[in-house]
Design an enzyme around this catalytic site. Structure first.
Site, PDB file in Angstrom:
ATOM      1  N   GLY A 180       0.848  -1.184   0.000  1.00  0.00           N
ATOM      2  CA  GLY A 180       0.000   0.000   0.000  1.00  0.00           C
ATOM      3  C   GLY A 180       0.886   1.237   0.000  1.00  0.00           C
ATOM      4  O   GLY A 180       2.071   1.163  -0.330  1.00  0.00           O
ATOM      5  N   LEU A 181       0.307   2.386   0.377  1.00  0.00           N
ATOM      6  CA  LEU A 181       1.091   3.621   0.333  1.00  0.00           C
ATOM      7  C   LEU A 181       2.364   3.501   1.154  1.00  0.00           C
ATOM      8  O   LEU A 181       3.442   3.879   0.710  1.00  0.00           O
ATOM      9  CB  LEU A 181       0.238   4.786   0.829  1.00  0.00           C
ATOM     10  CG  LEU A 181      -0.844   5.230  -0.142  1.00  0.00           C
ATOM     11  CD1 LEU A 181      -1.690   6.324   0.471  1.00  0.00           C
ATOM     12  CD2 LEU A 181      -0.228   5.724  -1.437  1.00  0.00           C
ATOM     13  N   ALA A 182       2.257   2.963   2.375  1.00  0.00           N
ATOM     14  CA  ALA A 182       3.435   2.875   3.238  1.00  0.00           C
ATOM     15  C   ALA A 182       4.439   1.872   2.666  1.00  0.00           C
ATOM     16  O   ALA A 182       5.620   2.181   2.502  1.00  0.00           O
ATOM     17  CB  ALA A 182       3.023   2.493   4.659  1.00  0.00           C
ATOM     18  N   SER A 226     -16.980   9.297   0.459  1.00  0.00           N
ATOM     19  CA  SER A 226     -15.931  10.156   1.024  1.00  0.00           C
ATOM     20  C   SER A 226     -16.470  11.228   1.960  1.00  0.00           C
ATOM     21  O   SER A 226     -17.505  11.840   1.721  1.00  0.00           O
ATOM     22  CB  SER A 226     -15.170  10.838  -0.094  1.00  0.00           C
ATOM     23  OG  SER A 226     -14.379  11.871   0.445  1.00  0.00           O
ATOM     24  N   ARG A 270     -14.936  12.509  12.679  1.00  0.00           N
ATOM     25  CA  ARG A 270     -15.691  11.302  12.348  1.00  0.00           C
ATOM     26  C   ARG A 270     -16.377  10.656  13.541  1.00  0.00           C
ATOM     27  O   ARG A 270     -17.514  10.222  13.449  1.00  0.00           O
ATOM     28  CB  ARG A 270     -14.741  10.298  11.708  1.00  0.00           C
ATOM     29  CG  ARG A 270     -14.264  10.785  10.379  1.00  0.00           C
ATOM     30  CD  ARG A 270     -13.223   9.894   9.789  1.00  0.00           C
ATOM     31  NE  ARG A 270     -12.953  10.349   8.426  1.00  0.00           N
ATOM     32  CZ  ARG A 270     -12.057   9.822   7.615  1.00  0.00           C
ATOM     33  NH1 ARG A 270     -11.344   8.799   8.015  1.00  0.00           N
ATOM     34  NH2 ARG A 270     -11.884  10.287   6.412  1.00  0.00           N
ATOM     35  N   HIS A 330     -14.043   1.537   9.580  1.00  0.00           N
ATOM     36  CA  HIS A 330     -13.278   2.067   8.469  1.00  0.00           C
ATOM     37  C   HIS A 330     -11.769   1.956   8.656  1.00  0.00           C
ATOM     38  O   HIS A 330     -11.038   1.622   7.732  1.00  0.00           O
ATOM     39  CB  HIS A 330     -13.666   3.529   8.281  1.00  0.00           C
ATOM     40  CG  HIS A 330     -12.957   4.218   7.160  1.00  0.00           C
ATOM     41  ND1 HIS A 330     -12.948   3.702   5.888  1.00  0.00           N
ATOM     42  CD2 HIS A 330     -12.221   5.356   7.114  1.00  0.00           C
ATOM     43  CE1 HIS A 330     -12.236   4.513   5.108  1.00  0.00           C
ATOM     44  NE2 HIS A 330     -11.773   5.502   5.825  1.00  0.00           N
ATOM     45  N   ARG A 379      -8.736   9.190  14.083  1.00  0.00           N
ATOM     46  CA  ARG A 379      -7.960   9.761  12.988  1.00  0.00           C
ATOM     47  C   ARG A 379      -8.782  10.802  12.245  1.00  0.00           C
ATOM     48  O   ARG A 379      -9.965  10.591  11.994  1.00  0.00           O
ATOM     49  CB  ARG A 379      -7.531   8.666  12.008  1.00  0.00           C
ATOM     50  CG  ARG A 379      -6.722   9.188  10.836  1.00  0.00           C
ATOM     51  CD  ARG A 379      -6.222   8.074   9.943  1.00  0.00           C
ATOM     52  NE  ARG A 379      -7.297   7.342   9.286  1.00  0.00           N
ATOM     53  CZ  ARG A 379      -8.006   7.800   8.249  1.00  0.00           C
ATOM     54  NH1 ARG A 379      -7.767   9.001   7.759  1.00  0.00           N
ATOM     55  NH2 ARG A 379      -8.964   7.073   7.714  1.00  0.00           N
TER      56      ARG A 379
END
Lengths: 644, 249
Positions: free
Chosen positions: A42-44, A284, A337, A408, A442
């Site tokens: 993934g991104l990391a 989103s 959130r 999520h 987050r």
């Protein structure tokens, strides 16, 4: 056990620069003598593997998907935060730091979060240089939008597909290193164990998902970038394959698991439509920029809407309750959130939910369309509106969307120090897989920021400090530690295949999900958590007695893959419950009913719980041992979070 | 709804394979196509039969992993991914035929699962901007007209699922390759390497055994992300310009 976070001394703004100067370097010519394993793309994981390759290390990269480009970062929609202050609206590194610490309800480390805010600006530069097509203004400069929990516009985006564009950028960088021969790519491989030699992480054992072959891989350091564990709940916005197995098996080899009960329930997902549901789809958070959240003021009107007697567009303004705007006038629909989710649950609990199941609220774009025109709204959210229509059959340009919270993201994860190393020497964890930056909640557009910060700009430095002290010698995969780990993996697989019971993996997974959602979801209490613990144990016993698998290990076998993952979810689920039970306070996404303000907001107990809970595995069926890392706040004042 | 499924079953790459028929009596129109397969697989598993293997992951239409050829069309009758196709797009009593992607460069692994690593190798041949981490200019240093950025974005939305190849009678990968070449050729950051990129990616595409383009346009018509045919024209232009001045003739 002494948990040393290794936060550098000195003023907050200088910690990272000083640390970068003080850590040891590996001479460029010597980098090629070191091997690094990165699990997850993934991104990391992709950004770390690519950056290691560029520096000259030998990298082995692993993913369970058929291509590294498919890791679930690809599905992130809204955007990525960065303290660029391009909008001249008063943003700064310190403000991003402050918003993130506050948004996390003061349960994260100042040092880590400040560094995150500091490197955020480099990420955007890097991605633009890679050819990531961010949204732009007519003048040709980058566009921004605002996100929950912030009063400035600092979110960079590429329509509703920001995660995809960033991941394809990182995948490009990774592909370039694969072509250069610096990264060896192993797709359709799943990590099933961590190998320790003399107390240091020296490799992993994987299963080739096509042939079933159990293979060993040796290295000087191992980096886990394996994402979060939201799929413990069965229904979540995670991909179907997202799992906790790599992290959990590392945990069983000694790595501490931190704050496992901190899970994020995202407020804007498409509601459940039936028992066949296999996953939940996120809409989103950026939609809350223009969409207004409401339910009818009265239960009677809600009932009429549920039965289809009146249409939502028929209900006059004075009979609608825009409850977020009412309760939180300064943040309105853009509250964080956890706050938005809890409020949605509350209005539905009161009987004012708006779909057949009574578990949905409206997200209405009528005013935005009237104000800006349909074309502008289509330009901003076109793909999201289309996706919504495909899934539900409703047209959100004409009638309000229905949304409900869903699992999520998981803020908890493997415990890491400032260098992103776990308590096991040579074992690192980055991105969602670690616990480090988001505290108990987050903020939107911060996951992409953290994944890329860790992978591009933190671990390439910090891993050198460790490797510089390591001898070049490689451990052969014939070493007894590898053989033992392989045997352990094979034994577990054989056991799963030989149970020959009557229930499928999915049946067990769904039951686990129900227990977790009911008792360890949006709100939790002591009685429920204790009950859940018993239920999970019973379910786990049943799993090992009554599971039914078909086929063998020596082939592509999707239900065997899943059984391996669900076996670990069962154990992790119990630890989440233990952690939630122990944390007798409310903070961020962790809402203990016993601890709330008079207005029903989360009430922290800073005197008792201002620490990171880090759990140590002590053996099968034995209680885990809690270690505490105290959180010290020198730069922010702890306050009751208020978004009113 | 009642549905009859004719599904391609193939134990492994070496197996010959063939169709098998399954009856489903209780299909909800709200189910996604893959959720219908979940239900069928649960049934097969509880009878002790091998479930139907298929690729899938995000189930949000963005990872590009799902890949079913449904009633003669990649991803079925709607222009979307298989995971975003819902049973309300079919009618009660319908017979649905499901096959894997059929292309020499996508060998079948098992049942409906194919090997698409050829796409990865094409990207590895040059589908990126060669910049290392760090040391890059400020993100706003080079302004890019909104129109150009938007167009580059449209090309960049390709999810690499391979539907274009499956739709093409020649099993050509031109749409996939051209989307990446176009995205990077339009942006100032990608212009530096545009010639070598076009040459190398196209050479790799040919080496993988994908067919040629005969301008039928099925790729774009079936693409779940609506990648435009113009990309292929742009790619051809990039390729000819590169070849005209190429040092590797």
């Amino acid at each position: 056990m002494n948990l040393d976070s290794k936060i550098p001394e000195g003023p907050l703004a200088e910690k990272w620069s000083k640390h970068k100067f003080n850590i040891k370097l590996v001479n460029p010519a010597n980098k090629r003598k070191y091997d690094i394993i990165v699990v997850g793309t993934g991104l990391a994981g992709a950004s770390a593997a690519a950056s290691f390759g560029e520096l000259g290390y030998n990298v082995k990269s692993f993913c369970f998907q058929d291509s590294p480009r498919r890791a679930h970062s690809i599905a992130a929609q809204g955007g990525i935060n960065a303290a660029k202050n391009y909008q001249n609206d008063g943003d700064s590194v310190f403000r991003l730091f402050y918003d993130t610490i506050k948004g996390g309800d003061y349960r994260s480390r100042e040092g880590n979060v400040y560094r995150l805010a500091e490197v955020s600006v480099n990420i955007i530069d890097q991605c633009v240089a890679q050819g990531v097509p961010f949204a732009r203004e007519y003048g040709g400069l980058l566009a921004n939008r605002s996100f929950g929990g912030a009063q400035v516009s600092r979110t960079f985006y590429a329509r509703g597909q920001t995660g995809q564009q960033l991941l394809l950028g990182a995948y490009g960088a990774l592909s370039r290193q694969i072509a250069n021969g610096k990264v060896q790519m192993y797709s359709r491989h799943e990590m099933l164990d961590l190998v320790l030699v003399d107390g240091k992480a020296r490799g992993i054992v994987t299963r080739n998902l096509i042939t079933g072959q159990i293979e060993s891989h040796s290295a000087h350091a191992v980096v886990l970038a394996t994402g979060g564990y939201g799929n413990v709940f069965f229904l979540s916005t995670n991909a179907m394959g997202s799992n906790a197995t790599a992290a959990w098996r590392a945990h069983k080899k000694g790595a501490l698991m931190a704050n496992p009960c901190f899970t994020q329930i995202h407020p804007t997902c498409i509601p459940v439509s039936g028992d066949h549901q296999s996953k939940l789809t996120l809409m989103s958070e950026s939609l809350r920029n223009d969409g207004r959240v409401w339910v009818p003021k009265t239960v009677e009107d809600a009932e009429k809407i549920r039965k289809g007697e009146i249409r939502p567009t028929d209900l006059p303004e004075d009979k609608r309750d825009y409850y977020l705007e009412e309760r939180y006038p300064s943040f309105g629909n853009l509250v964080p959130r956890d706050v938005a989710s809890r409020n949605a649950k509350n209005v539905c609990d009161e009987g004012r939910g708006v779909n057949k199941t009574g578990l949905a609220v409206f997200l209405d774009f009528a005013d935005a369309i009237k104000r800006d025109g349909e074309d502008t709204i289509r330009g901003k959210y076109g793909n999201l509106f289309d996706m919504y229509e495909q899934i539900t059959g409703d047209n959100p340009y004409k009638t309000p969307m229905k949304i409900f919270p869903a699992v999520h993201y998981t803020m908890g994860g493997l415990w890491v120090d400032y260098n992103l190393m776990t308590n096991v020497d040579g074992l690192y964890s980055i991105g969602e897989a670690n616990f480090s930056d988001h505290g108990a909640n987050r903020l939107g557009a911060s996951a992409l920021m953290q994944g890329l910060a860790d992978g591009y700009f933190v671990i390439p430095y910090t891993i050198g400090d460790y490797l510089a002290k390591m001898p070049y010698d490689k451990v052969p995969v014939t070493h007894e530690a590898f053989k033992a780990a392989e045997a352990n993996v094979k034994e577990k697989i054989d056991k799963l295949l030989s149970i020959n019971g009557s229930k499928t993996v999915d049946q067990f997974h769904k039951e686990l999900g129900h227990i977790m959602w009911e008792y360890c979801g949006m709100s939790r209490n002591e009685e429920g958590l204790k009950k859940a613990k018993g239920m999970i144990r019973e379910l786990r016993d049943q799993f090992w007695k009554d599971l039914r698998l078909v086929g063998t290990n020596d082939e592509l076998n999707l239900s065997l893959e899943k059984a391996n993952r669900v076996a670990d979810f069962m154990e992790l689920g119990e630890l989440m419950v233990d952690d939630a039970l122990h944390r007798d306070e409310s903070c961020g996404g962790h809402f203990r009913e016993e601890s709330q303000t008079e207005e029903g907001e989360a009430k922290r107990k800073d005197d008792e719980f201002s620490f990171v809970s880090a759990w140590e595995y002590t053996g099968p069926e034995k209680p885990e041992v809690l270690h505490k890392e105290d959180l010290v706040f020198e730069n922010v004042k702890l306050t009751q979070r208020s978004y009113k | 709804m009642k549905i009859t499924l004719k599904v391609w079953r193939q134990k492994n790459a070496a197996d010959k394979g063939g169709f098998q028929t399954y009856q489903l009596d209780n299909v909800s129109p709200d189910m996604s196509f893959l959720e219908m397969f979940d239900v069928l697989n649960e049934e097969l598993l509880s009878k002790g039969e091998d479930p139907i293997h298929f690729d899938h992951d995000c189930r949000e239409g963005i990872c590009g992993m799902c890949s079913m050829y449904i009633n003669g069309k990649p991803h079925g009758p709607k222009q979307t991914t298989t995971c975003q196709l819902h049973m309300r797009s079919f009618h009660d009593g319908q017979t649905i035929t499901v096959e894997p992607w059929r292309a020499k460069a996508f060998p079948v692994v098992k049942d409906l699962v194919v090997d698409r690593t050829s796409f990865d190798r094409i990207i590895q041949a040059g589908g990126y901007v060669s910049v290392n981490t760090g040391g890059v200019p400020d993100a706003n240093e080079i302004p890019i007209p909104k129109k150009v950025a938007d167009e580059a974005f449209d090309s960049a939305t390709c999810i690499g699922c391979g539907a274009c190849v499956a739709a093409c009678k020649n099993a050509s990968a031109m749409l996939f390759v051209s989307a990446k070449i176009s995205q990077l050729a339009m942006l100032p950051q990608g212009k530096v390497e545009r010639k070598t990129r076009a040459e190398q990616m196209i050479a790799q595409m040919d080496e993988e055994g994908f067919g040629a383009c005969t301008n039928t346009g099925a790729c774009s018509a079936e693409c779940p992300k609506e990648i435009k045919l113009e990309n292929i024209a742009r790619m051809n232009r990039e390729f000819y310009t590169a070849k005209a001045k190429s040092e590797n003739v």
